[in-house]
Design an enzyme around this catalytic site. Structure first.
Site, mmCIF file in Angstrom:
data_model
loop_
_atom_site.group_PDB
_atom_site.id
_atom_site.type_symbol
_atom_site.label_atom_id
_atom_site.label_comp_id
_atom_site.label_asym_id
_atom_site.label_seq_id
_atom_site.Cartn_x
_atom_site.Cartn_y
_atom_site.Cartn_z
ATOM 1 N N HIS A 7 -1.291 -5.657 2.048
ATOM 2 C CA HIS A 7 -2.494 -6.500 2.017
ATOM 3 C C HIS A 7 -2.161 -7.840 1.361
ATOM 4 C CE1 HIS A 7 -5.739 -3.340 2.768
ATOM 5 N NE2 HIS A 7 -6.116 -4.381 3.485
ATOM 6 N N ARG B 254 -17.245 -1.058 4.922
ATOM 7 C CA ARG B 254 -18.167 -1.791 4.041
ATOM 8 C C ARG B 254 -18.922 -2.870 4.799
ATOM 9 N NH1 ARG B 254 -15.734 -6.595 2.699
ATOM 10 N NH2 ARG B 254 -13.563 -6.492 3.337
ATOM 11 N N GLU C 262 0.821 -1.216 0.000
ATOM 12 C CA GLU C 262 0.000 0.000 0.000
ATOM 13 C C GLU C 262 0.855 1.266 0.000
ATOM 14 O OE1 GLU C 262 -3.080 -0.156 -0.532
ATOM 15 O OE2 GLU C 262 -3.561 -2.234 -0.039
ATOM 16 N N CYS D 35 -7.974 -1.724 8.118
ATOM 17 C CA CYS D 35 -6.577 -1.745 7.655
ATOM 18 C C CYS D 35 -6.101 -0.329 7.391
ATOM 19 C CB CYS D 35 -6.432 -2.616 6.407
ATOM 20 S SG CYS D 35 -6.650 -4.363 6.785
HETATM 21 N N1 PCA Z 1 -8.565 -6.747 6.486
HETATM 22 C C1 PCA Z 1 -9.501 -5.673 6.715
HETATM 23 C C2 PCA Z 1 -9.480 -5.416 8.194
HETATM 24 C C3 PCA Z 1 -8.752 -6.562 8.799
HETATM 25 C C4 PCA Z 1 -8.142 -7.273 7.656
HETATM 26 O O1 PCA Z 1 -7.361 -8.231 7.746
HETATM 27 C C5 PCA Z 1 -9.233 -4.455 5.827
HETATM 28 O O2 PCA Z 1 -8.745 -4.628 4.691
HETATM 29 O O3 PCA Z 1 -9.517 -3.337 6.225
#
Ligand code: PCA
Length: 209
Positions: free
Chosen positions: A171, A94, A84, A147
């Site tokens: 991610h 969401r 990111e 996140c």
């Molecule tokens: N993914 C979510 C929150 C916790 C996770 O592992 C996100 O992408 O915000």
């Protein structure tokens, strides 16, 4: 750990949204205590909770005084490891968090800037992961859920304390066992491959601290 050993804080998230597992949690725990260069990894698993998640990150940062912070999360709609670039000062969940809270159109910190850039070498990390034979990309949005909130909170905390500590967010796709349980097809990545991708990222980072 001798005096010259630096700590890299590596966080994952607990499962959320009805899932039984979260690759980010498993990757963070798999690397806990491991050495990378002259640094040692300390892992933590954050709750998917709009207050508890950011709070747990800040507590671990205050506890370990890490030389770098890498937060991991699961993004089930992503097809590749996503490094990111930007954290935005916005929450628009969401789905509800694990406390049942679903925030809509709210700033994370009304006093804070609209966004922060990751302070990790995002392109180099991405290129190295790709060189390791693992699909990866730079992502320009970490979403508007937990996140992104944790990513923004960490960067904001470091900025307001004028601490020069590289911090960023990666991610990970879902695990094959998660992908096999949903009705519409999604991509997945094995735990072993995700662990390797994060090891490569940490190796790039440790050379800079
Ligand atoms: N993914 C979510 C929150 C916790 C996770 O592992 C996100 O992408 O915000």
């Amino acid at each position: 750990m001798n005096d010259s050993t630096k700590t890299i804080l590596l966080t994952g998230f607990e499962p959320f949204g009805g899932s039984q597992t979260n690759p980010s949690q498993l990757v963070a725990l798999a690397l806990d205590g491991k050495g990378v260069g002259r640094s040692q990894i300390k892992s933590a698993v954050l709750p998917v909770d709009r207050t508890g998640g950011p709070q747990a990150l800040l507590e671990k940062m205050a506890l370990y005084h890490p030389a770098a912070v890498v937060c991991l999360g699961e993004a089930s709609r992503r097809t590749v490891v996503s490094v990111e670039k930007i954290a935005v000062n916005w929450m628009d969940f969401r789905i509800p968090d694990n406390q049942g809270e679903q925030l809509c159109d709210q700033m994370i910190d009304p006093e804070g800037p609209a966004a922060y850039f990751s302070t990790l070498p995002v392109r180099e990390i991405c290129m190295e992961i790709l060189s390791g034979g693992i699909p990866a990309k730079i992502s320009m949005s970490a979403g508007t859920f937990l996140c992104n909130q944790v990513f923004y909170t960490g960067l904001h905390s470091l900025a307001t304390q004028s601490l020069v500590v590289p911090m960023g967010f990666i991610h990970l796709p879902s695990l094959p066992e998660q992908a096999s349980r949903v009705s519409s097809p999604i991509a997945s990545m094995s735990l072993e491959t995700s662990v390797r991708a994060v090891e490569i990222a940490l190796d790039v980072i440790q050379k800079r601290i």
